[in-house]
Scaffold this active site. Structure first.
Site, PDB file in Angstrom:
ATOM      1  N   ARG A  38     -29.587   1.292  22.901  1.00 29.96           N
ATOM      2  CA  ARG A  38     -29.101  -0.093  22.989  1.00 29.96           C
ATOM      3  C   ARG A  38     -29.611  -0.795  24.252  1.00 29.96           C
ATOM      4  O   ARG A  38     -30.038  -1.942  24.198  1.00 29.96           O
ATOM      5  CB  ARG A  38     -27.570  -0.096  22.996  1.00 29.96           C
ATOM      6  CG  ARG A  38     -26.921   0.167  21.641  1.00 29.96           C
ATOM      7  CD  ARG A  38     -27.047  -1.054  20.728  1.00 29.96           C
ATOM      8  NE  ARG A  38     -26.461  -0.837  19.416  1.00 29.96           N
ATOM      9  CZ  ARG A  38     -25.238  -1.209  19.065  1.00 29.96           C
ATOM     10  NH1 ARG A  38     -24.457  -1.816  19.936  1.00 29.96           N
ATOM     11  NH2 ARG A  38     -24.788  -0.987  17.852  1.00 29.96           N
ATOM     12  N   ASP A 148     -11.915 -10.361  19.690  1.00 34.18           N
ATOM     13  CA  ASP A 148     -12.797  -9.222  19.917  1.00 34.18           C
ATOM     14  C   ASP A 148     -13.428  -9.349  21.289  1.00 34.18           C
ATOM     15  O   ASP A 148     -13.613 -10.465  21.806  1.00 34.18           O
ATOM     16  CB  ASP A 148     -13.888  -9.145  18.845  1.00 34.18           C
ATOM     17  CG  ASP A 148     -14.513  -7.758  18.756  1.00 34.18           C
ATOM     18  OD1 ASP A 148     -14.054  -6.962  17.918  1.00 34.18           O
ATOM     19  OD2 ASP A 148     -15.440  -7.464  19.532  1.00 34.18           O
TER      20      ASP A 148
END
Length: 275
Positions: A38, A148
């Site tokens: 990532r 979130d």
């Protein structure tokens, strides 16, 4: 040819500590390859030569934006519509009828929080379930809060537009009533569903701006990333924000055993506040 960045032990520990301090998410050695993949993209995008440079950026005074990008990069967002379908069956057959009985013929208030809403499939499923139970909702003050940590997925969720393959888990009657296919083949969740939901970014470890009380909190497949002390604090905060007998839905691989005594188990990964 893309550069291959080596993630040294010291740099991994620094990144893991920063993520832990900022989000409560524990990055164990098992997550090392995931983090390497990532963040390697971030290094290429930023034109950095190694992870040591990246760590210096994160630790610098000018690194706030990148610390934010780091959180988005390490957050996983696997979800689907009607995931763990038994939760929505329980919502339809037990929770909503209980609340409707409490209200009787008077206008009713209903507050549900989807904590860790990812790309929005969960809160949209909750909203569809509400519409199906009480189509007009004209006599209910019903609202769903969806939050979130990852600001990118919150934006996606608020738009309510999904690729065609995400449609498969929505039952046909719900698709017919609550979904519109776009010209490009993607589909949009209809306004009567989306109008029930407010989306916002929120770090669960930081101050919560809402006061509650909530009737129901969904926090599914979120606490698996936290250590036990963080889980205890989080579930205690949930209990404080729920009505005295409110419901808490957690993920299939999660449990409140030896974490908190403020809830009692009433169904499969379904709890009710007791204190």
């Amino acid at each position: 040819m893309e550069q291959d960045y080596a993630l040294q032990d010291g740099d991994f520990r620094k990144i893991a500590k920063l993520v832990m301090d900022k989000t409560g998410i524990v990055l164990s050695e098992k997550k090392r390859a995931f983090i390497h993949g990532r963040l390697g993209r971030r290094l290429r995008m930023l034109g950095l030569s190694d992870f040591s440079q990246y760590c210096r950026l994160l630790e610098s005074r000018d690194g706030e934006d990148e610390r934010h990008m780091l959180v988005n990069a390490v957050t996983t967002n696997h979800t689907s519509f009607f995931r763990e379908e038994h939760h929505f069956d329980y919502l339809t057959k037990t929770v909503l009828p209980t609340i409707a009985t409490e209200h009787g013929n008077k206008p009713g208030r209903l507050r549900i929080w989807s904590a860790g809403c990812s790309t929005g499939e969960e809160p949209h499923t909750i909203a569809m379930t509400l519409r199906e139970f009480r189509p007009s909702l004209a006599d209910w003050d019903a609202r769903i809060l969806a939050t979130d940590l990852d600001t990118n997925v919150v934006g996606h969720a608020a738009a309510g537009v999904y690729d065609a393959d995400r449609l498969e888990t929505i039952p046909a009657p719900f698709r017919k009533r609550y979904v519109t296919v776009e010209n490009d083949g993607r589909f949009r969740i209809n306004d009567e569903v989306r109008s029930l939901i407010s989306f916002a970014p929120l770090n669960l470890l930081e101050k919560w701006p809402m006061s509650g009380p909530f009737d129901v909190i969904f926090c599914r497949n979120v606490v698996i990333y936290f250590d036990k002390p963080t889980q205890r604090k989080l579930f205690d905060r949930y209990a404080e924000l729920l009505r005295p007998d409110g419901w808490l839905f957690i993920g299939h691989s999660e449990s409140l055993l030896n974490v908190t005594n403020r809830f009692s188990l009433v169904g499969r990964t379904i709890y009710r506040r007791t204190s």
